[in-house]
Motif scaffolding. Structure first.
Motif, short mmCIF file in Angstrom:
data_model
loop_
_atom_site.label_atom_id
_atom_site.label_comp_id
_atom_site.label_asym_id
_atom_site.label_seq_id
_atom_site.Cartn_x
_atom_site.Cartn_y
_atom_site.Cartn_z
N SER A 1 1.02 -0.97 -0.12
CA SER A 1 -0.03 -0.21 -0.16
C SER A 1 0.96 1.02 0.06
CB SER A 1 -0.94 0.26 0.97
OG SER A 1 -0.39 0.07 2.51
N GLU A 2 0.14 1.97 0.36
CA GLU A 2 1.36 3.81 -0.15
C GLU A 2 2.24 3.46 -1.34
OE1 GLU A 2 2.89 4.97 3.79
OE2 GLU A 2 1.04 3.22 4.31
N ILE A 3 1.69 3.20 -2.47
CA ILE A 3 2.56 3.19 -3.40
C ILE A 3 3.14 3.77 -4.24
CG2 ILE A 3 2.72 1.82 -5.77
CD1 ILE A 3 1.94 -0.40 -4.80
N GLU A 4 4.32 4.31 -4.39
CA GLU A 4 4.71 5.17 -4.97
C GLU A 4 5.63 4.52 -5.89
OE1 GLU A 4 6.65 8.66 -3.58
OE2 GLU A 4 5.98 8.02 -1.45
N TRP A 5 5.78 5.17 -7.33
CA TRP A 5 6.39 4.60 -8.78
C TRP A 5 6.55 5.52 -9.90
CZ3 TRP A 5 8.34 0.71 -11.37
CH2 TRP A 5 8.18 0.22 -12.68
N ASN A 6 8.03 5.11 -10.25
CA ASN A 6 8.48 6.37 -10.95
C ASN A 6 9.34 6.05 -11.64
OD1 ASN A 6 7.57 9.13 -10.09
ND2 ASN A 6 8.49 8.20 -8.51
N ILE A 7 9.29 5.91 -12.50
CA ILE A 7 10.47 5.62 -14.34
C ILE A 7 10.87 6.47 -14.15
CG2 ILE A 7 10.95 5.36 -16.43
CD1 ILE A 7 7.50 3.86 -17.09
N LEU A 8 12.23 7.26 -13.06
CA LEU A 8 13.38 7.72 -13.56
C LEU A 8 14.00 7.97 -14.82
CD1 LEU A 8 14.46 6.57 -10.43
CD2 LEU A 8 13.04 8.03 -10.83
N ASP A 9 14.17 6.58 -15.87
CA ASP A 9 14.68 7.76 -17.37
C ASP A 9 14.29 5.98 -17.79
OD1 ASP A 9 16.01 8.36 -19.48
OD2 ASP A 9 18.04 8.11 -18.32
N ALA A 10 14.36 6.42 -19.30
CA ALA A 10 13.73 5.75 -19.60
C ALA A 10 14.12 5.70 -22.09
CB ALA A 10 11.98 5.43 -20.40
N PHE A 11 14.62 4.96 -22.42
CA PHE A 11 15.27 5.92 -23.90
C PHE A 11 15.50 4.27 -24.26
CE2 PHE A 11 18.96 4.68 -21.02
CZ PHE A 11 19.05 3.57 -20.89
N GLY A 12 15.93 3.94 -25.75
CA GLY A 12 15.67 2.39 -26.53
C GLY A 12 16.77 3.16 -28.03
N GLN A 13 15.97 1.52 -28.48
CA GLN A 13 17.19 1.63 -29.37
C GLN A 13 16.77 0.16 -30.81
OE1 GLN A 13 21.75 1.32 -30.46
NE2 GLN A 13 21.26 2.03 -32.27
N GLY A 14 16.31 0.54 -31.76
CA GLY A 14 15.72 -0.60 -32.69
C GLY A 14 14.63 -1.42 -31.88
N ASP A 15 14.33 -2.97 -31.10
CA ASP A 15 12.89 -3.24 -30.81
C ASP A 15 12.98 -2.99 -29.25
OD1 ASP A 15 15.14 -4.79 -30.83
OD2 ASP A 15 14.03 -6.53 -31.31
N LYS A 16 14.60 -2.82 -28.97
CA LYS A 16 14.69 -2.91 -27.40
C LYS A 16 14.44 -1.36 -26.37
CE LYS A 16 16.00 -6.48 -26.83
NZ LYS A 16 16.09 -7.17 -28.66
N LEU A 17 14.29 -1.33 -24.49
CA LEU A 17 13.99 -0.01 -24.76
C LEU A 17 14.49 -0.38 -23.06
CD1 LEU A 17 9.92 0.59 -24.84
CD2 LEU A 17 11.79 1.71 -26.72
N VAL A 18 14.92 0.09 -22.36
CA VAL A 18 15.92 0.71 -20.85
C VAL A 18 14.60 1.52 -20.25
CG1 VAL A 18 17.68 0.16 -19.85
CG2 VAL A 18 17.26 -0.32 -21.86
N LYS A 19 14.40 0.60 -18.87
CA LYS A 19 14.15 1.89 -17.97
C LYS A 19 14.44 1.82 -16.62
CE LYS A 19 9.76 -0.95 -15.98
NZ LYS A 19 8.78 -1.46 -15.96
N HIS A 20 14.59 2.47 -15.98
CA HIS A 20 15.26 3.15 -14.51
C HIS A 20 14.11 3.35 -13.88
CE1 HIS A 20 18.84 4.79 -12.36
NE2 HIS A 20 17.67 3.39 -11.46
#
Length: 218
Positions: free
Chosen positions: A130-149
């Motif tokens: 409970s009390e959930i906090e969710w954040n995607i701090l950074d996201a980028f990609g190339q071609g068919d790949k994505l990377v998220k922090h």
């Protein structure tokens, strides 16, 4: 050939260099024309050749532009799906519109395959905290790949992957490598410090442990 032709064109003080240039370009040499006239005609031929070559360059640029646009769409879709799932608790976003039918979630216990398996796996975060906090701090990609922090925070008030509620507070960061296929999520592979997660949720922990705290390089 192009360099030799240009060299001959630049030497237009006599007819001979122009004649050589004509031979290189297969342009008929007419002695009665002035060198300047011949030079202008040859430059016209070169201009036409260059213009004919432009569609290939234009096509390549268009493909790069389309790939960039698709990447932006994929990132927007991906971020939106997990924001709705974890911030709003909307599990319905894990569906065939956003995920491939054979989506794979890589876990330490083996791969989970299918939309239902993917939804059930990540629902543990909603039922366990409970009390959930969710954040995607950074996201980028190339071609068919994505990377998220990402960073996940919450209070452990429910069963979490079989672990009884402890009431402890979790602050966990990690990275996910994502495969996109046809605009849909095809694979999720999460990386985080499992030991830190267990330490924070173990009985008696004060919840002060933070793993992989995000610090901007800027």
């Amino acid at each position: 050939m192009e360099k030799a032709l240009m060299s001959s064109l630049l030497q237009n003080n006599s007819g001979k260099p122009i004649e050589e240039a004509c031979q290189l370009s297969k342009f008929p040499f007419r002695p009665e024309l002035k060198p300047r006239t011949l030079t202008m005609r040859l430059f016209s031929v070169i201009t036409i050749i260059c213009l004919l070559a432009l569609p290939g360059c234009s096509s390549e640029n268009s493909e790069l532009e389309l790939a960039a646009v698709q990447l932006e769409r994929d990132l927007e879709m991906y971020n939106g799906v997990w924001d709705k799932f974890l911030k709003e608790g909307d599990t319905s976003v894990v569906n065939a519109d956003n995920f491939t039918e054979d989506v794979v979630v890589v876990t330490s216990e083996g791969d989970l395959v299918g939309i239902d398996a993917c939804r059930d796996y990540y629902t543990n975060f909603l039922t366990g905290f409970s009390e959930i906090e969710w954040n995607i701090l950074d996201a980028f990609g190339q071609g068919d790949k994505l990377v998220k922090h990402w960073n996940f925070k919450g209070r452990h008030t429910g069963e979490f992957f079989g672990m009884p509620a402890t009431g402890n507070y979790l602050d966990l960061s990690g990275t996910t490598i994502v495969t996109i296929r046809d605009g849909k999520i095809a694979k999720e592979h999460d990386f985080f410090d499992m030991q830190s997660l267990l330490d924070q949720l173990s009985s008696g922990a004060d919840g002060s442990v933070t793993v992989d705290e995000y610090r901007s390089v800027n």
